[in-house]
Design a protein around this motif. Structure first.
Motif, PDB file in Angstrom:
ATOM      1  N   GLU A  51       0.761  -1.303   0.148  1.00  0.00           N
ATOM      2  CA  GLU A  51      -0.105  -0.175   0.055  1.00  0.00           C
ATOM      3  C   GLU A  51       1.009   1.192  -0.060  1.00  0.00           C
ATOM      4  OE1 GLU A  51      -2.692  -0.362   3.230  1.00  0.00           O
ATOM      5  OE2 GLU A  51      -3.967  -2.200   2.263  1.00  0.00           O
ATOM      6  N   ILE A  52       1.820   1.061   0.861  1.00  0.00           N
ATOM      7  CA  ILE A  52       2.627   2.529   1.001  1.00  0.00           C
ATOM      8  C   ILE A  52       3.439   2.557  -0.488  1.00  0.00           C
ATOM      9  CG2 ILE A  52       5.003   3.326   1.703  1.00  0.00           C
ATOM     10  CD1 ILE A  52       4.180   2.049   4.477  1.00  0.00           C
ATOM     11  N   ASN A  53       4.006   1.612  -1.250  1.00  0.00           N
ATOM     12  CA  ASN A  53       4.531   1.582  -2.388  1.00  0.00           C
ATOM     13  C   ASN A  53       3.403   1.924  -3.590  1.00  0.00           C
ATOM     14  OD1 ASN A  53       7.002   0.686  -1.519  1.00  0.00           O
ATOM     15  ND2 ASN A  53       6.837  -1.441  -2.371  1.00  0.00           N
ATOM     16  N   LEU A  82       0.972   4.124  -3.045  1.00  0.00           N
ATOM     17  CA  LEU A  82       0.652   5.372  -2.774  1.00  0.00           C
ATOM     18  C   LEU A  82       1.777   6.452  -3.048  1.00  0.00           C
ATOM     19  CD1 LEU A  82      -1.392   5.081   0.402  1.00  0.00           C
ATOM     20  CD2 LEU A  82      -2.418   5.723  -1.501  1.00  0.00           C
ATOM     21  N   ASP A  83       2.924   5.976  -2.657  1.00  0.00           N
ATOM     22  CA  ASP A  83       4.259   6.979  -2.645  1.00  0.00           C
ATOM     23  C   ASP A  83       4.948   6.521  -3.958  1.00  0.00           C
ATOM     24  OD1 ASP A  83       3.367   8.305  -0.381  1.00  0.00           O
ATOM     25  OD2 ASP A  83       4.734   6.847   0.900  1.00  0.00           O
ATOM     26  N   GLY A  84       4.640   5.609  -4.816  1.00  0.00           N
ATOM     27  CA  GLY A  84       5.537   5.325  -5.982  1.00  0.00           C
ATOM     28  C   GLY A  84       7.003   4.950  -5.316  1.00  0.00           C
ATOM     29  N   THR A  85       7.132   4.306  -4.129  1.00  0.00           N
ATOM     30  CA  THR A  85       8.254   3.961  -3.651  1.00  0.00           C
ATOM     31  C   THR A  85       8.628   2.252  -3.592  1.00  0.00           C
ATOM     32  OG1 THR A  85       7.584   3.856  -1.352  1.00  0.00           O
ATOM     33  CG2 THR A  85       8.288   5.945  -2.339  1.00  0.00           C
ATOM     34  N   ILE A 103       9.854   0.532  -0.580  1.00  0.00           N
ATOM     35  CA  ILE A 103      10.382   0.536   0.853  1.00  0.00           C
ATOM     36  C   ILE A 103      10.950  -0.879   1.396  1.00  0.00           C
ATOM     37  CG2 ILE A 103       9.013   2.431   1.302  1.00  0.00           C
ATOM     38  CD1 ILE A 103       7.341   0.666   3.123  1.00  0.00           C
TER      39      ILE A 103
END
Length: 75
Positions: free
Chosen positions: A51-53, A55-58, A60
């Protein structure tokens, strides 16, 4: 009022969950909460990373693995 109670409940559960999983030697888990209930502690594949990847295009996971390797006990 519900919002303030929810924030307090969430922090209390995060602290308790953190204490319990650390006591078991776990350093990264996913907590699934539905309403006022902690329904699952996921230790095999926490989806927060995805989900973080998204949303942030990262990506992690590389930083997380570096941190885990730096903090893991030597074998």
């Amino acid at each position: 009022m519900r919002h303030e109670r929810q924030k307090t409940w969430d922090l209390d559960h995060q602290r308790l969950s953190s204490t319990l999983v650390r006591a078991d030697g776990l350093i990264f888990v996913g907590l699934d909460v539905i309403g006022d209930w902690l329904t699952e502690v996921n230790v095999t594949s926490p989806t927060g990373v995805q989900e973080i990847n998204a949303l942030d295009g990262t990506k992690i996971e590389a930083d997380m693995l570096d941190w885990i390797e730096a903090h893991a006990p030597a074998r």
